[in-house]
Design a protein around this motif. Structure first.
Motif, mmCIF file in Angstrom:
data_model
loop_
_atom_site.group_PDB
_atom_site.id
_atom_site.type_symbol
_atom_site.label_atom_id
_atom_site.label_comp_id
_atom_site.label_asym_id
_atom_site.label_seq_id
_atom_site.Cartn_x
_atom_site.Cartn_y
_atom_site.Cartn_z
ATOM 1 N N LEU A 42 38.552 -40.036 93.909
ATOM 2 C CA LEU A 42 38.677 -41.495 93.918
ATOM 3 C C LEU A 42 37.993 -42.175 92.732
ATOM 4 N N LEU A 43 37.105 -41.474 92.037
ATOM 5 C CA LEU A 43 36.288 -42.136 91.011
ATOM 6 C C LEU A 43 37.096 -42.854 89.926
ATOM 7 N N PRO A 44 38.160 -42.246 89.368
ATOM 8 C CA PRO A 44 38.921 -42.993 88.355
ATOM 9 C C PRO A 44 39.504 -44.298 88.893
ATOM 10 N N ALA A 45 40.010 -44.286 90.126
ATOM 11 C CA ALA A 45 40.558 -45.509 90.714
ATOM 12 C C ALA A 45 39.453 -46.530 90.963
ATOM 13 N N ILE A 46 38.300 -46.077 91.436
ATOM 14 C CA ILE A 46 37.169 -46.981 91.646
ATOM 15 C C ILE A 46 36.705 -47.564 90.316
ATOM 16 N N SER A 47 36.648 -46.710 89.292
ATOM 17 C CA SER A 47 36.216 -47.149 87.961
ATOM 18 C C SER A 47 37.110 -48.268 87.434
ATOM 19 N N GLU A 48 38.413 -48.088 87.574
ATOM 20 C CA GLU A 48 39.358 -49.099 87.093
ATOM 21 C C GLU A 48 39.234 -50.393 87.882
ATOM 22 N N ASP A 49 38.994 -50.280 89.189
ATOM 23 C CA ASP A 49 38.966 -51.460 90.048
ATOM 24 C C ASP A 49 37.693 -52.272 89.867
ATOM 25 N N VAL A 50 36.538 -51.602 89.762
ATOM 26 C CA VAL A 50 35.267 -52.338 89.676
ATOM 27 C C VAL A 50 34.811 -52.538 88.243
ATOM 28 N N GLY A 51 35.540 -51.969 87.283
ATOM 29 C CA GLY A 51 35.206 -52.169 85.878
ATOM 30 C C GLY A 51 33.919 -51.509 85.440
ATOM 31 N N SER A 52 33.659 -50.333 85.989
ATOM 32 C CA SER A 52 32.445 -49.609 85.633
ATOM 33 C C SER A 52 32.816 -48.202 85.193
ATOM 34 N N PRO A 53 32.167 -47.654 84.138
ATOM 35 C CA PRO A 53 32.536 -46.328 83.646
ATOM 36 C C PRO A 53 32.166 -45.227 84.641
ATOM 37 N N GLY A 172 44.992 -48.154 98.494
ATOM 38 C CA GLY A 172 43.898 -48.346 97.560
ATOM 39 C C GLY A 172 42.756 -47.404 97.915
ATOM 40 N N TRP A 173 41.796 -47.257 97.003
ATOM 41 C CA TRP A 173 40.718 -46.302 97.240
ATOM 42 C C TRP A 173 39.869 -46.667 98.439
ATOM 43 N N GLN A 174 39.860 -47.933 98.825
ATOM 44 C CA GLN A 174 39.039 -48.355 99.963
ATOM 45 C C GLN A 174 39.558 -47.792 101.289
ATOM 46 N N GLY A 175 40.837 -47.401 101.334
ATOM 47 C CA GLY A 175 41.431 -46.959 102.596
ATOM 48 C C GLY A 175 40.697 -45.788 103.224
ATOM 49 N N LEU A 176 40.242 -44.850 102.404
ATOM 50 C CA LEU A 176 39.528 -43.681 102.930
ATOM 51 C C LEU A 176 38.296 -44.112 103.720
ATOM 52 N N PHE A 177 37.542 -45.057 103.184
ATOM 53 C CA PHE A 177 36.290 -45.461 103.817
ATOM 54 C C PHE A 177 36.545 -46.263 105.095
ATOM 55 N N TRP A 178 37.609 -47.062 105.122
ATOM 56 C CA TRP A 178 37.923 -47.801 106.343
ATOM 57 C C TRP A 178 38.349 -46.850 107.458
ATOM 58 N N ILE A 179 39.153 -45.841 107.130
ATOM 59 C CA ILE A 179 39.571 -44.871 108.148
ATOM 60 C C ILE A 179 38.375 -44.071 108.645
#
Length: 497
Positions: A42-53, A172-179
């Protein structure tokens, strides 16, 4: 619920755990391990979404392991003193809270902070879940329960990257954590209804909080120095200062553990050379496989290299987890036929060969070029992990199995935290985003993993100088339960010998 006064039923009794207990223990460990293995994907998707490397977000992986290392033994001690069911439920509540925090986060601080909490929650769930199972069963019923728990752990680890990849595309990457939050929350009422409370009345009531803090003080500055050393300069005051703090905290930890009545780590155990060599093997195995999983997840998804989607990357790493899981059932037979030392040595030799092949990664490599080295690494680690885990418990008397397991399981978290940080730092040192530069970074990180894995061969050779008792069936059952992450209390399992 009625208090359980006797934590160790007679070995002759065959008692299976209640259905609700078995369900919640297995389901919770499956969710924890699936979550853990999915995050790198999930890290690349999280990186793109939150704008952090990713160089910053790698703390979502290393921080999780760092906190887990500090908390794993403490959570088991808290469970023994205050009640295993109570602490297990606390772990579930923390896990739900961490998932909600991560799911709502729109910046790196929220994601990393949530993962730090998740590290504490995950280690607590894993430690207490197995303790509840072993207290709630006996004889063959206990062996079956532990085996199912281990299978759930392995299935979760294997399924995590796939599930994470699917959910990125659909929710979206958040789906894993909600489930995961929903599943963990559902385990709470089941636990309250079907699981009895239990404690260890013979354990000192003091908790080694100072030892817990010092473990974090040892690891955090060390990982920070490894991660930022190339940017700060390896001889800069900041880097040297971090290493000085680590050394000082290590000294303080040794002094503190000698003085407390119930230490986090019984330093006397470190005089057991068989336990120490097995624990080093466990650290190497856990560290290298987590480091490689991180590298593959990032490299496969980079637009400059293979440009895979999260789902494709999850499928692409499946040979690694599938081969690791498939090898586990073969270990017992091989160890009985050829001996534990031979199997461990052969395992580390295979994984070292796989890492060595990955040192020659080039920007022109296609996915197929990664498959054989991935399988070699996985089979090798599958061969070495189980025997090292079982030897760690069989190398000590029955009344010290829990303490020995705490040492070796802490090593799993330490290995994962340190070697993911090392791999991330070496990979990130590539700088430029073209395929050749990224392949060069992957090669440097693979070289580090090769060297560490080769140390495992040396460990196996050194173990040949020590007399090692052949592990029994219960030791392999405990080892099966630690395929992916860790357990704390297996002393009750040892009572089934």
């Amino acid at each position: 619920m009625t208090e359980v006064g006797k934590d160790r039923p007679e070995a002759a009794v065959d008692r299976r755990p209640a259905g609700g207990l078995l369900l919640t223990a297995c389901l919770s460990t499956l969710v924890v391990n699936a979550n853990t293995s999915a995050v790198s994907i999930l890290l690349p998707a999280i990186s793109e979404d939150v704008g952090s490397p990713i160089s910053v977000l790698q703390w979502a992986v290393t921080g999780y392991s760092l906190v887990g290392a500090a908390v794993i033994v403490t959570s088991g001690a808290l469970a023994d003193v205050y009640g295993r069911r109570k602490v297990f439920i606390l772990g579930l509540v923390l896990f739900v809270a961490s998932c909600v925090l991560i799911g709502l986060s729109n910046n790196a601080a929220g994601v990393i902070g949530g993962r730090l909490i998740q590290g504490a929650a995950g280690s607590t769930i894993l430690a207490c879940g197995l303790s509840l199972l072993t207290v709630g069963s006996a004889g063959q019923g206990r062996m079956s329960a532990v085996s199912l728990w281990g299978a759930a752990s392995a299935v979760g680890a294997a399924a995590g990257p796939l599930v994470g990849g699917v959910l990125v595309d659909f929710t979206g990457w958040q789906g894993l954590f909600w489930i995961d939050a929903v599943v963990a929350a559902a385990c709470i009422p089941v636990t309250l209804r079907s699981v009895g409370e239990s404690r260890d009345p013979n354990r000192p009531r003091s908790i080694d909080w100072l030892g817990t803090v010092l473990i974090a003080a040892i690891l955090a500055p060390f990982i920070l120095a490894v991660s930022q050393g190339s940017a700060w300069g390896w001889t800069s005051p900041a880097t040297i200062g971090c290493f000085v703090v680590t050394v000082a905290a290590t000294y303080g930890f040794v002094v503190a553990e000698r003085r407390v009545s119930a230490p986090l780590v019984d330093l006397a155990l470190l005089r057991n050379k068989v336990l120490v060599t097995a624990t080093v093997g466990i650290l190497i195995g856990a560290g290298t496989v987590n480091g490689l999983g991180f590298l593959l997840s990032i490299y496969f998804q980079d637009p400059a290299t293979l440009d895979m989607s999260p789902l494709a990357a999850g499928l692409a790493t499946l040979p690694l987890t599938a081969a690791l899981v498939a090898t586990a059932p073969l270990v017992v037979g091989l160890a009985h036929k050829f001996g534990v030392r031979a199997v461990v040595g052969a395992g580390f030799a295979l994984s070292t060969a796989g890492f060595l092949v990955l040192c020659f990664v080039a920007g022109s490599w296609t996915y197929l070029a990664f498959v054989v080295p991935m399988v070699l690494v996985a089979v090798g680690l599958g061969l070495s992990n189980g025997p090292c885990s079982s030897v760690a418990t069989s190398a000590v008397p029955a009344d010290e199995v829990g303490a020995a397991s705490g040492v070796s399981n802490m090593a799993r978290y330490v290995g994962a935290a340190v070697l993911v940080a090392v791999a991330a730092a070496l990979y990130g040192s590539a700088g430029a985003a073209d395929a050749d530069a990224l392949a060069d970074g992957f090669s440097r990180a693979s070289l580090a993993l090769t060297v560490v894995s080769a140390v495992g061969i040396v460990v196996a050779l050194l173990a040949a100088r020590h007399r090692m008792h052949r592990p029994r069936a219960v030791d392999y059952a405990a080892a099966a339960a630690t395929t992916t992450h860790t357990v704390h209390k297996v002393d009750e399992v040892a009572a089934a010998r």
